[in-house]
Design a protein around this motif. Structure first.
Motif, PDB file in Angstrom:
ATOM      1  N   UNK A  42       0.854  -1.188   0.000  1.00 49.38           N
ATOM      2  CA  UNK A  42       0.000   0.000   0.000  1.00 49.38           C
ATOM      3  C   UNK A  42       0.891   1.239   0.000  1.00 49.38           C
ATOM      4  N   UNK A  43       0.626   2.149  -0.920  1.00 48.87           N
ATOM      5  CA  UNK A  43       1.394   3.388  -1.001  1.00 48.87           C
ATOM      6  C   UNK A  43       0.624   4.533  -0.365  1.00 48.87           C
ATOM      7  N   UNK A  44       1.309   5.299   0.487  1.00 47.15           N
ATOM      8  CA  UNK A  44       0.761   6.531   1.036  1.00 47.15           C
ATOM      9  C   UNK A  44       1.670   7.679   0.619  1.00 47.15           C
ATOM     10  N   UNK A  45       1.333   8.887   1.012  1.00 43.65           N
ATOM     11  CA  UNK A  45       2.216  10.025   0.731  1.00 43.65           C
ATOM     12  C   UNK A  45       3.563   9.872   1.428  1.00 43.65           C
ATOM     13  N   UNK A  46       3.600   9.057   2.491  1.00 46.49           N
ATOM     14  CA  UNK A  46       4.818   8.934   3.284  1.00 46.49           C
ATOM     15  C   UNK A  46       5.680   7.745   2.902  1.00 46.49           C
ATOM     16  N   UNK A  47       5.087   6.619   2.490  1.00 48.95           N
ATOM     17  CA  UNK A  47       5.889   5.399   2.367  1.00 48.95           C
ATOM     18  C   UNK A  47       5.170   4.344   1.540  1.00 48.95           C
ATOM     19  N   UNK A  48       5.939   3.294   1.209  1.00 50.72           N
ATOM     20  CA  UNK A  48       5.396   2.062   0.659  1.00 50.72           C
ATOM     21  C   UNK A  48       5.320   1.064   1.806  1.00 50.72           C
ATOM     22  N   UNK A  49       4.128   0.527   2.081  1.00 54.80           N
ATOM     23  CA  UNK A  49       3.911  -0.302   3.255  1.00 54.80           C
ATOM     24  C   UNK A  49       3.596  -1.736   2.853  1.00 54.80           C
ATOM     25  N   UNK A  50       4.463  -2.647   3.284  1.00 49.76           N
ATOM     26  CA  UNK A  50       4.257  -4.071   3.021  1.00 49.76           C
ATOM     27  C   UNK A  50       3.181  -4.597   3.970  1.00 49.76           C
ATOM     28  N   UNK A  51       2.180  -5.283   3.404  1.00 46.45           N
ATOM     29  CA  UNK A  51       1.053  -5.773   4.202  1.00 46.45           C
ATOM     30  C   UNK A  51       0.860  -7.266   3.970  1.00 46.45           C
ATOM     31  N   UNK A  52       0.416  -7.959   5.014  1.00 46.89           N
ATOM     32  CA  UNK A  52       0.227  -9.402   4.923  1.00 46.89           C
ATOM     33  C   UNK A  52      -1.030  -9.816   5.666  1.00 46.89           C
ATOM     34  N   UNK A  53      -1.810 -10.687   5.043  1.00 50.38           N
ATOM     35  CA  UNK A  53      -2.986 -11.253   5.687  1.00 50.38           C
ATOM     36  C   UNK A  53      -2.541 -12.375   6.614  1.00 50.38           C
ATOM     37  N   UNK A  54      -2.799 -12.240   7.911  1.00 52.76           N
ATOM     38  CA  UNK A  54      -2.356 -13.256   8.866  1.00 52.76           C
ATOM     39  C   UNK A  54      -3.503 -14.115   9.377  1.00 52.76           C
ATOM     40  N   UNK A  55      -4.729 -13.656   9.186  1.00 52.71           N
ATOM     41  CA  UNK A  55      -5.933 -14.417   9.497  1.00 52.71           C
ATOM     42  C   UNK A  55      -7.063 -13.798   8.685  1.00 52.71           C
ATOM     43  N   UNK A  56      -8.254 -14.372   8.759  1.00 54.47           N
ATOM     44  CA  UNK A  56      -9.340 -13.918   7.897  1.00 54.47           C
ATOM     45  C   UNK A  56      -9.571 -12.421   7.984  1.00 54.47           C
ATOM     46  N   UNK A  57      -9.566 -11.889   9.196  1.00 53.82           N
ATOM     47  CA  UNK A  57      -9.779 -10.451   9.386  1.00 53.82           C
ATOM     48  C   UNK A  57      -8.660  -9.829  10.220  1.00 53.82           C
ATOM     49  N   UNK A  58      -7.446 -10.330  10.036  1.00 51.00           N
ATOM     50  CA  UNK A  58      -6.276  -9.785  10.728  1.00 51.00           C
ATOM     51  C   UNK A  58      -5.193  -9.488   9.691  1.00 51.00           C
TER      52      UNK A  58
END
Length: 282
Positions: A103-119
């Protein structure tokens, strides 16, 4: 706005109005329109309103999957929101049928990972700790900054830590919230002259080396049920003052966030819940 995909989401109680403008690059909202949508009782958001308004856009970097434009209740754009990052990452991963994204914001590129269905876990990157990175109005160490609340010789609150997680945070450590009065102190510190870009104000009660109870006055919003970057900042500030370890459970009014300030690379990993309240087209 006709035909725009619209969602209401929350992360640990932090509530968001989400517009999916990935296929409508000319979509814009004025500050006044944003504030009207976010206001409690608005036609779109209902009685609770929204803490932030998020516009999902096509990425501006080839290394990102999606760009997230963030606007607060007053309408102006901000550079970071941890809880919204989890929500937008979850939406992208659901639709793309994958378990990771950037996910890109004005501040950074953020690595994201799904760790559970809604986590979702988000690598928030390293905290910014130099005075001019936060930023502060004048040079000083940021472990403890010279901000006091109450009588000079016997302040009620003093020696907060200053941290930027893409947005400025001032974190006080408190014995109890009744004495600290976050709802009264928050707006005073938000506009303190030491913070030229204003500040998010955290009130952290350390319950153990592994657990913090946190309340946050969010700039441009007020008291919120949760603040993801605020939870990250609280753990960084607490560890720098030797109050906690690096892995801390942060309990906010809306739920629980798990923060890990990794020693090996200095990155802060935030893990927490997402919830989809509504999805449709307007």
């Amino acid at each position: 706005m006709q035909g725009m995909k619209f969602l209401i989401m929350n992360g640990a109680g932090n509530r968001f109005a989400v517009f999916d403008a990935r296929e409508q690059s000319d979509f814009t909202l004025s500050d006044a329109q944003t504030a009207a949508i976010c206001a409690p009782g608005s036609d779109i958001m209902g009685p609770k309103g929204a803490d932030q308004l998020i516009i999902m856009r096509a990425p501006k970097s080839g290394d990102a999957d999606i760009f997230m434009e963030i606007r607060n209740q007053k309408g102006f754009e901000v550079d970071a929101c941890g809880n919204a990052t989890r929500c937008i990452a979850w939406l992208f991963m659901r639709d793309a049928e994958t378990d990771n994204c950037v996910v890109q914001t004005n501040d950074a590129l953020l690595q994201c990972k799904l760790v559970d269905t809604y986590q979702v876990a988000v690598d928030m990157g390293p905290p910014k700790l130099e005075w001019d990175q936060i930023p502060l109005e004048e040079p000083m160490h940021t472990h403890h900054i010279d901000v006091k609340v109450g009588p000079i010789d016997e302040p009620v609150l003093h020696n907060p830590g200053a941290v930027s997680m893409g947005n400025p945070h001032c974190v006080f450590f408190v014995e109890d919230f009744t004495t600290a009065k976050p709802e009264k102190v928050g707006p005073m510190i938000e506009f303190h002259p030491l913070f030229p870009q204003q500040a998010n104000v955290g009130f952290a009660k350390v319950e153990s080396k592994e657990k913090i109870r946190l309340k946050v006055w969010e700039r441009g919003v007020g008291m919120t049920l949760a603040c993801g970057t605020g939870a990250c900042a609280a753990v960084v500030a607490a560890h720098r003052q030797k109050r906690t370890g690096r892995k801390v459970e942060v309990v906010v009014d809306g739920g629980t966030l798990y923060i890990d300030w990794q020693e090996n690379d200095n990155h802060v990993i935030m893990t927490g819940p997402v919830a989809l309240e509504k999805e449709g087209v307007i």
